[in-house]
Design an enzyme around this catalytic site. Structure first.
Site, PDB file in Angstrom:
ATOM      1  N   HIS A 133      -2.183  -5.237   1.736  1.00 26.17           N
ATOM      2  CA  HIS A 133      -3.451  -5.938   1.553  1.00 26.17           C
ATOM      3  C   HIS A 133      -3.147  -7.372   1.170  1.00 26.17           C
ATOM      4  O   HIS A 133      -2.219  -7.617   0.383  1.00 26.17           O
ATOM      5  CB  HIS A 133      -4.269  -5.296   0.421  1.00 26.17           C
ATOM      6  CG  HIS A 133      -5.399  -6.170  -0.046  1.00 26.17           C
ATOM      7  ND1 HIS A 133      -6.648  -6.122   0.520  1.00 26.17           N
ATOM      8  CD2 HIS A 133      -5.446  -7.165  -0.984  1.00 26.17           C
ATOM      9  CE1 HIS A 133      -7.424  -7.042  -0.061  1.00 26.17           C
ATOM     10  NE2 HIS A 133      -6.714  -7.684  -0.973  1.00 26.17           N
ATOM     11  N   ARG A 162       2.289  -5.885   9.393  1.00 27.92           N
ATOM     12  CA  ARG A 162       1.559  -4.718   9.896  1.00 27.92           C
ATOM     13  C   ARG A 162       2.095  -4.269  11.248  1.00 27.92           C
ATOM     14  O   ARG A 162       2.170  -3.062  11.522  1.00 27.92           O
ATOM     15  CB  ARG A 162       0.065  -5.032   9.945  1.00 27.92           C
ATOM     16  CG  ARG A 162      -0.547  -5.029   8.528  1.00 27.92           C
ATOM     17  CD  ARG A 162      -1.906  -5.654   8.492  1.00 27.92           C
ATOM     18  NE  ARG A 162      -2.620  -5.365   7.247  1.00 27.92           N
ATOM     19  CZ  ARG A 162      -3.774  -5.917   6.905  1.00 27.92           C
ATOM     20  NH1 ARG A 162      -4.352  -6.794   7.715  1.00 27.92           N
ATOM     21  NH2 ARG A 162      -4.367  -5.608   5.768  1.00 27.92           N
ATOM     22  N   LYS A 213       0.827  -1.218   0.000  1.00 27.53           N
ATOM     23  CA  LYS A 213       0.000   0.000   0.000  1.00 27.53           C
ATOM     24  C   LYS A 213       0.858   1.264   0.000  1.00 27.53           C
ATOM     25  O   LYS A 213       2.072   1.222   0.295  1.00 27.53           O
ATOM     26  CB  LYS A 213      -0.913  -0.032   1.226  1.00 27.53           C
ATOM     27  CG  LYS A 213      -1.970  -1.139   1.186  1.00 27.53           C
ATOM     28  CD  LYS A 213      -2.919  -1.011   2.374  1.00 27.53           C
ATOM     29  CE  LYS A 213      -3.994  -2.081   2.329  1.00 27.53           C
ATOM     30  NZ  LYS A 213      -4.960  -1.901   3.457  1.00 27.53           N
ATOM     31  N   THR A 219      -5.826  -6.380  10.907  1.00 29.79           N
ATOM     32  CA  THR A 219      -6.042  -5.128  10.164  1.00 29.79           C
ATOM     33  C   THR A 219      -5.462  -3.919  10.879  1.00 29.79           C
ATOM     34  O   THR A 219      -4.812  -3.082  10.259  1.00 29.79           O
ATOM     35  CB  THR A 219      -7.561  -4.919   9.949  1.00 29.79           C
ATOM     36  OG1 THR A 219      -8.101  -6.103   9.351  1.00 29.79           O
ATOM     37  CG2 THR A 219      -7.817  -3.718   9.045  1.00 29.79           C
ATOM     38  N   PHE A 231     -15.345   5.796   6.751  1.00 32.07           N
ATOM     39  CA  PHE A 231     -13.938   5.956   6.383  1.00 32.07           C
ATOM     40  C   PHE A 231     -13.666   5.705   4.896  1.00 32.07           C
ATOM     41  O   PHE A 231     -12.539   5.858   4.445  1.00 32.07           O
ATOM     42  CB  PHE A 231     -13.038   5.046   7.238  1.00 32.07           C
ATOM     43  CG  PHE A 231     -13.309   3.567   7.091  1.00 32.07           C
ATOM     44  CD1 PHE A 231     -12.808   2.856   6.010  1.00 32.07           C
ATOM     45  CD2 PHE A 231     -14.055   2.885   8.046  1.00 32.07           C
ATOM     46  CE1 PHE A 231     -13.049   1.498   5.864  1.00 32.07           C
ATOM     47  CE2 PHE A 231     -14.305   1.522   7.912  1.00 32.07           C
ATOM     48  CZ  PHE A 231     -13.797   0.831   6.816  1.00 32.07           C
ATOM     49  N   GLU A 252      -9.996 -10.371  -7.089  1.00 31.33           N
ATOM     50  CA  GLU A 252      -8.909  -9.388  -7.094  1.00 31.33           C
ATOM     51  C   GLU A 252      -7.901  -9.680  -8.215  1.00 31.33           C
ATOM     52  O   GLU A 252      -7.397  -8.758  -8.863  1.00 31.33           O
ATOM     53  CB  GLU A 252      -8.235  -9.375  -5.721  1.00 31.33           C
ATOM     54  CG  GLU A 252      -9.168  -8.811  -4.650  1.00 31.33           C
ATOM     55  CD  GLU A 252      -8.715  -9.070  -3.219  1.00 31.33           C
ATOM     56  OE1 GLU A 252      -9.468  -8.706  -2.286  1.00 31.33           O
ATOM     57  OE2 GLU A 252      -7.626  -9.632  -3.018  1.00 31.33           O
ATOM     58  N   ARG A 301      -2.077 -14.003   5.097  1.00 36.52           N
ATOM     59  CA  ARG A 301      -2.850 -13.209   6.067  1.00 36.52           C
ATOM     60  C   ARG A 301      -2.176 -13.265   7.449  1.00 36.52           C
ATOM     61  O   ARG A 301      -2.136 -12.268   8.170  1.00 36.52           O
ATOM     62  CB  ARG A 301      -4.290 -13.725   6.179  1.00 36.52           C
ATOM     63  CG  ARG A 301      -5.124 -13.548   4.925  1.00 36.52           C
ATOM     64  CD  ARG A 301      -5.734 -12.182   4.767  1.00 36.52           C
ATOM     65  NE  ARG A 301      -6.729 -11.859   5.765  1.00 36.52           N
ATOM     66  CZ  ARG A 301      -7.485 -10.776   5.703  1.00 36.52           C
ATOM     67  NH1 ARG A 301      -7.351  -9.897   4.702  1.00 36.52           N
ATOM     68  NH2 ARG A 301      -8.369 -10.511   6.630  1.00 36.52           N
ATOM     69  N   TYR A 352     -13.193  -2.729  -2.558  1.00 34.78           N
ATOM     70  CA  TYR A 352     -13.635  -2.508  -1.177  1.00 34.78           C
ATOM     71  C   TYR A 352     -15.159  -2.340  -1.115  1.00 34.78           C
ATOM     72  O   TYR A 352     -15.652  -1.568  -0.306  1.00 34.78           O
ATOM     73  CB  TYR A 352     -12.929  -1.291  -0.586  1.00 34.78           C
ATOM     74  CG  TYR A 352     -11.468  -1.522  -0.221  1.00 34.78           C
ATOM     75  CD1 TYR A 352     -11.067  -2.647   0.504  1.00 34.78           C
ATOM     76  CD2 TYR A 352     -10.495  -0.592  -0.564  1.00 34.78           C
ATOM     77  CE1 TYR A 352      -9.732  -2.853   0.846  1.00 34.78           C
ATOM     78  CE2 TYR A 352      -9.152  -0.794  -0.213  1.00 34.78           C
ATOM     79  CZ  TYR A 352      -8.785  -1.919   0.488  1.00 34.78           C
ATOM     80  OH  TYR A 352      -7.464  -2.114   0.842  1.00 34.78           O
ATOM     81  N   ASN A 359      -1.834   0.395   6.887  1.00 32.59           N
ATOM     82  CA  ASN A 359      -1.363  -0.879   7.439  1.00 32.59           C
ATOM     83  C   ASN A 359      -0.485  -1.666   6.467  1.00 32.59           C
ATOM     84  O   ASN A 359      -0.391  -2.884   6.538  1.00 32.59           O
ATOM     85  CB  ASN A 359      -2.552  -1.705   7.941  1.00 32.59           C
ATOM     86  CG  ASN A 359      -3.575  -1.969   6.862  1.00 32.59           C
ATOM     87  OD1 ASN A 359      -3.360  -1.662   5.697  1.00 32.59           O
ATOM     88  ND2 ASN A 359      -4.699  -2.555   7.240  1.00 32.59           N
TER      89      ASN A 359
HETATM   90  N1  UDP Z   1      -9.825   0.250   6.844  1.00 28.47           N
HETATM   91  C1  UDP Z   1      -9.900   1.550   7.302  1.00 28.47           C
HETATM   92  N2  UDP Z   1     -10.607   1.790   8.461  1.00 28.47           N
HETATM   93  C2  UDP Z   1     -11.219   0.808   9.152  1.00 28.47           C
HETATM   94  C3  UDP Z   1     -11.139  -0.519   8.667  1.00 28.47           C
HETATM   95  C4  UDP Z   1     -10.428  -0.763   7.516  1.00 28.47           C
HETATM   96  O1  UDP Z   1      -9.367   2.464   6.683  1.00 28.47           O
HETATM   97  O2  UDP Z   1     -11.842   1.082  10.194  1.00 28.47           O
HETATM   98  C5  UDP Z   1      -9.051  -0.017   5.619  1.00 28.47           C
HETATM   99  C6  UDP Z   1      -7.690  -0.691   5.925  1.00 28.47           C
HETATM  100  O3  UDP Z   1      -6.698  -0.160   5.057  1.00 28.47           O
HETATM  101  C7  UDP Z   1      -8.009  -2.144   5.640  1.00 28.47           C
HETATM  102  C8  UDP Z   1      -8.985  -2.032   4.458  1.00 28.47           C
HETATM  103  O4  UDP Z   1      -9.777  -0.900   4.775  1.00 28.47           O
HETATM  104  O5  UDP Z   1      -6.852  -2.905   5.330  1.00 28.47           O
HETATM  105  C9  UDP Z   1      -9.858  -3.247   4.242  1.00 28.47           C
HETATM  106  O6  UDP Z   1     -10.514  -3.552   5.442  1.00 28.47           O
HETATM  107  P1  UDP Z   1     -10.743  -5.060   5.897  1.00 28.47           P
HETATM  108  O7  UDP Z   1     -11.679  -5.019   7.047  1.00 28.47           O
HETATM  109  O8  UDP Z   1     -11.124  -5.890   4.701  1.00 28.47           O
HETATM  110  O9  UDP Z   1      -9.321  -5.468   6.473  1.00 28.47           O
HETATM  111  P2  UDP Z   1      -8.149  -6.372   5.879  1.00 28.47           P
HETATM  112  O10 UDP Z   1      -8.791  -7.517   5.139  1.00 28.47           O
HETATM  113  O11 UDP Z   1      -7.323  -5.488   4.976  1.00 28.47           O
HETATM  114  O12 UDP Z   1      -7.381  -6.823   7.082  1.00 28.47           O
HETATM  115 MG    MG Z   2     -10.341  -7.632   3.791  1.00 27.56          MG
END
Ligand code: UDP
Ligand code: MG
Length: 141
Positions: free
Chosen positions: A115, A102, A9, A91, A57, A126, A85, A49, A112
């Protein structure tokens, strides 16, 4: 063989740690089968997303994700989706253990560093959003 999509990212791109993140995934034994450095289009992020499009957000997330190009990489390996993961950590970077990507490189829940596809369905979607079939390379490592 299973595949997963990683995005390095904009926060990690700005820090100059693309190579460090790639090294962690190479050292874990996964094979890079496609890669592209690109600025993500807004409409791609709407799809990517989609599960967050009504969240408060979301506009800020799009601004962040388009602030620099990202490094998109398709990785192949056994259990690669779950294992990548795990290597990423949770996250919210503030809650991610040291030793995870992360935990070591992220700042908060948004910035973070990385992805990684959450399941096989997401990985397929994706992969199709970023890579054309001829950009994916099969070989033995
Ligand atoms: N994100 C954010 N605020 C939040 C939760 C998520 O900006 O409160 C962003 C963050 O960059 C995250 C992405 O949205 O990686 C996708 O969210 P997801 O819940 O799918 O988390 P991930 O799968 O990336 O762990
Ligand atoms: Mg996700």
């Amino acid at each position: 063989m299973e595949r997963t999509v990683v995005l390095i990212k904009p926060d990690a791109v700005k820090k100059g740690i693309i190579g460090k993140i790639i090294t962690r995934l190479e050292n874990a034994g996964f094979t890079m089968i496609a890669a592209k450095f690109l600025r993500l289009p807004e409409d791609l992020l709407d799809d990517w997303y989609a599960h967050h499009k009504d969240k408060s957000f979301f506009p800020e997330l799009k601004t962040f994700m388009t602030s620099t190009p990202v490094m998109a990489i398709l990785w192949e390996g056994k259990d690669v989706i779950k294992k990548v993961r795990e290597i990423c950590g949770p996250t919210d970077s503030r809650k991610a253990p040291k030793g995870t990507i992360r935990g070591d490189y992220g700042r908060d829940v948004q910035e973070n560093a990385i992805h990684a596809s959450q399941d096989a369905h997401a990985a397929n979607k994706e992969m199709d959003l970023i890579f054309l079939p001829h950009e994916i390379h099969e070989y033995n490592r």
